[in-house]
Design a protein around this motif. Structure first.
Motif, PDB file in Angstrom:
ATOM      1  N   ASP A 128      31.914  68.620  73.356  1.00 47.56           N
ATOM      2  CA  ASP A 128      31.474  69.182  74.650  1.00 47.56           C
ATOM      3  C   ASP A 128      29.964  69.420  74.662  1.00 47.56           C
ATOM      4  O   ASP A 128      29.289  69.132  75.658  1.00 47.56           O
TER       5      ASP A 128
ATOM      6  N   GLU B 235      28.079  66.140  74.908  1.00 49.28           N
ATOM      7  CA  GLU B 235      28.187  65.586  76.254  1.00 49.28           C
ATOM      8  C   GLU B 235      27.229  66.292  77.214  1.00 49.28           C
ATOM      9  O   GLU B 235      26.575  65.643  78.041  1.00 49.28           O
TER      10      GLU B 235
ATOM     11  N   SER C 277      27.899  61.629  68.829  1.00 50.01           N
ATOM     12  CA  SER C 277      29.078  61.644  69.687  1.00 50.01           C
ATOM     13  C   SER C 277      30.165  60.724  69.152  1.00 50.01           C
ATOM     14  O   SER C 277      31.351  61.069  69.150  1.00 50.01           O
TER      15      SER C 277
ATOM     16  N   ASP D 227      33.983  61.808  67.810  1.00 47.55           N
ATOM     17  CA  ASP D 227      35.225  61.197  68.287  1.00 47.55           C
ATOM     18  C   ASP D 227      36.062  60.657  67.128  1.00 47.55           C
ATOM     19  O   ASP D 227      37.300  60.720  67.149  1.00 47.55           O
TER      20      ASP D 227
ATOM     21  N   TYR E 249      41.340  63.923  73.292  1.00 45.58           N
ATOM     22  CA  TYR E 249      39.984  64.387  73.581  1.00 45.58           C
ATOM     23  C   TYR E 249      38.916  63.376  73.176  1.00 45.58           C
ATOM     24  O   TYR E 249      37.727  63.661  73.281  1.00 45.58           O
TER      25      TYR E 249
ATOM     26  N   ARG F  56      36.477  60.463  73.664  1.00 44.40           N
ATOM     27  CA  ARG F  56      35.802  59.978  74.865  1.00 44.40           C
ATOM     28  C   ARG F  56      35.455  58.494  74.796  1.00 44.40           C
ATOM     29  O   ARG F  56      35.369  57.833  75.818  1.00 44.40           O
ATOM     30  N   HIS F  57      35.221  57.961  73.623  1.00 42.46           N
ATOM     31  CA  HIS F  57      34.800  56.568  73.486  1.00 42.46           C
ATOM     32  C   HIS F  57      36.006  55.641  73.306  1.00 42.46           C
ATOM     33  O   HIS F  57      36.985  56.004  72.638  1.00 42.46           O
TER      34      HIS F  57
END
Length: 647
Positions: free
Chosen positions: A119, A122, A140, A144, A155, A157-158
């Protein structure tokens, strides 16, 4: 005086002269011991020299005033010393800044609070951060990958790296780690190769820096090759990994473990045991993540079993279990239970192992790791019913408890998935539905309910004819849709649950479903029509029977009668269909026309048995005489000849 001294101090400060800065600060503090500016600068200089213990002592000596003024530095010192929780608390109280956000994200990452770290990264990426775009992308992707390893894939993101991501070896490496965590080993291998090539051709890195960066890539590459069973390639890669050159103890321990396992074909268990315990444990901020530590601990215990250190393992695992409370949901505690049970079994399997482990479960019915070990042994022996009984007994004990921890373990998604799988093996549909419904009613009011369990429960309840079950399914699908508005399964499930009871309630949401044309856009209707429709199981069986009957009716011999089909299993091994069988093959050997007895006695017996031939007096005398009344199965002779026995 103090101002002049500080001015002189700052003039002397340079990136290569931190020792002189510390000496100048000490001179100022000797005259004014509470000078916050001098104390603050001294702490910064100590950090530049990586003297974190000394920096922490300086902060403690400065008191609360210095800690407040140097909040960022205080949090950084705690982070570098591995005091992660204290670091997060300290940085949260520090003056908000971009540097503080980076520190909080990094400390959260090391504390395995990966969602919090993701978070923060981001939010930082959404701000004006063109000069940090590459660093934020690298961190990031790494976050992940850790989320995937920890099992929190919802959760992540990629999905796949962009062209810009593939231009950096750090991002390519982290993207490879994410694919490896997902089990996509082939794609991970491709990305690792790319990261390796980019690092080797990087112009801004020295030879020493390239070697340092390539080491962790090679260690990860070795793991991927071993997982894919590419033994020869793994052995060739071993020459590229210089374990002694790895500075980080955590990476060195993983490298040592993988190298030893790659060479295990040439090692006996005792050499393997010594090699795996050769590297010291990492500590502070360099320690392993939990999933890495669990794997290496498992390897160590597995070698203990190979060298038959049963008593030692029982003591060490029992010591670790004594520090935990039951039931425990973490992997570390449950793995200790599994190896404790294996040590008690002493290499035995099946019923013999169960005989030694079941008494342990009687004493520790809330030990989930021990319970799953017993379940696995039952399943391996084909006894699914006993496995279900064992789980249900432990769940009943947890259900009767008033402890919140026991209730949470009672509805643990992983444990219930095992129970549902066992129910499916025995076709217990009602038990599946009731189990999932109870779990859904417990989790739906929790802050972070497991979406996979709620989706499974709602889908199961859709097959119920009870209106109340359909209402519960609708509520579950609606809550899933509120969590993720792009969840088409949740939308379709909610519409399906309400369509038969209250169509007007879902009529406005029909437009949210994908159009039929969109769903069948890639289906070749003409090919389906030419292929025909696959019949159901019952119709297929009927068709097969009719076909078999037609074949039987068409198979007739020359006389017009149906030829009897003989199974291959009833035919002799040397059976030749082209050779005419012997018509007397069903007669005893001595009764066949081709029988020729050997010797005088044999010929004489054969002549006497010939039907219709002359009967001599000797033959007639030798024949047994039947007494009158003997048709009842032996008459009085049977009674006379019968031996007396105990009654």
């Amino acid at each position: 005086m103090v101002a002049q001294s500080l001015s002189s101090l700052l003039q002397q400060a340079s990136i290569d002269d931190h020792e002189e800065v510390i000496q100048s600060c000490n001179d100022v503090l000797a005259k004014s011991k509470n000078d916050l500016t001098a104390q603050h600068i001294k702490v910064i200089a100590l950090l530049k020299l990586d003297r974190y213990e000394d920096a922490l002592r300086a902060l403690e000596a400065g008191g609360d005033a210095l800690k407040k003024q140097a909040g960022f530095e205080h949090g950084y010192v705690l982070y570098k010393l591995g005091k992660l929780e204290e670091a997060l608390e300290t940085v949260a109280r520090a003056t908000p800044s971009r540097g503080a956000s980076h520190l909080e994200a990094q400390a959260s990452y090391r504390a395995e609070q990966f969602r919090r770290a993701a978070d923060i990264y981001e939010k930082l990426a959404q701000q004006d951060s063109s000069h940090e775009a590459n660093d934020l992308s690298i961190n990031s992707w790494a976050t992940d990958a850790q989320l995937q390893w920890k099992g929190e894939s919802d959760y992540v993101r990629h999905e796949r790296p962009s062209r810009e991501d593939l231009e950096s070896f750090e991002t390519s490496y982290n993207a490879a780690c994410l694919n490896i965590a997902k089990g996509q080993l082939r794609q991970g291998e491709v990305l690792l190769n790319r990261a390796k090539n980019i690092c080797q051709t990087a112009e801004d890195l020295s030879v020493e820096e390239k070697a340092a960066e390539l080491l962790p890539i090679s260690v990860q590459y070795l793991y991927v090759l071993m997982q894919q069973g590419k033994t020869e390639e793994a052995e060739a890669l071993l020459n590229e990994i210089a374990v002694d050159d790895i500075s980080e103890l955590s990476t060195k321990k993983i490298a040592k473990n993988n190298i030893v396992l790659a060479q295990q074909s040439a090692l006996n268990p005792f050499i393997l045991y010594k090699a795996l315990h050769d590297t010291p444990d990492a500590k502070d901020n360099d320690r392993l993540f939990d999933f890495q530590s669990n794997i290496l601990t498992g390897n160590s215990h597995a070698v203990d079993l190979l060298v038959q250190k049963y008593d030692g393992m029982i003591r060490s695992t029992a010591k670790g279990l004594a520090k935990s409370s039951y039931p425990a949901g973490d992997a570390k505690t449950n793995l200790l239970s599994v190896y404790n049970a294996a040590a008690h079994a002493q290499g035995q399997e099946g019923q013999r192992a169960l005989k030694k482990i079941l008494p342990l479960l009687e004493r520790r019915p809330k030990d989930l790791g021990l319970l799953l070990t017993v379940v696995q042994l039952y399943v391996n022996s084909g006894n699914t019913t006993s496995a279900i009984t064992a789980i249900e007994r432990s769940l009943h004990i947890l259900e009767e408890s008033i402890s919140e921890a026991d209730q949470e373990a009672r509805f643990n998604p992983g444990l219930l998935s095992v129970l549902v799988s066992l129910y499916q093996r025995e076709g217990r549909k009602l038990q599946i539905r009731s189990t999932l419904a109870q779990a859904a009613s417990y989790w739906r009011n929790k802050p972070e309910p497991p979406s996979s369990l709620l989706r499974a429960a709602a889908t199961s309840l859709l097959h119920s004819e009870n209106p109340s079950d359909l209402n519960i399914a609708g509520d579950l699908f609606r809550s899933l849709y509120q969590q993720d508005s792009n969840d088409r399964v949740a939308i379709a499930g909610y519409i399906a649950s309400k369509a038969t009871s209250d169509y007007s309630q879902i009529e406005s949401q029909l437009n949210d479903l994908p159009a039929v044309d969109e769903l069948i856009a890639d289906i070749d209707i003409a090919a389906l029509e030419s292929a025909g429709i696959l019949p159901s199981a019952s119709s297929a069986a009927a068709a097969a029977a009719a076909f078999a009957g037609a074949r039987k009716r068409s198979a007739v011999n020359k006389d017009g009668r149906s030829a009897k089909r003989v199974r291959k299993s009833r035919l002799p091994k040397d059976y030749n269909p082209d050779k005419k069988p012997d018509p007397e093959r069903w007669l005893p050997l001595r009764d066949r026309s081709s029988y020729r007895p050997k010797g005088k006695k044999g010929k004489q017996r054969a002549a006497e048995r010939t039907q219709g031939g002359p009967v001599s007096e000797k033959t007639e005398e030798s024949m047994p005489q039947q007494k009158p009344g003997g048709g009842g199965g032996g008459g009085n002779n049977a009674k006379k000849n019968k031996k007396k026995g105990k009654r």
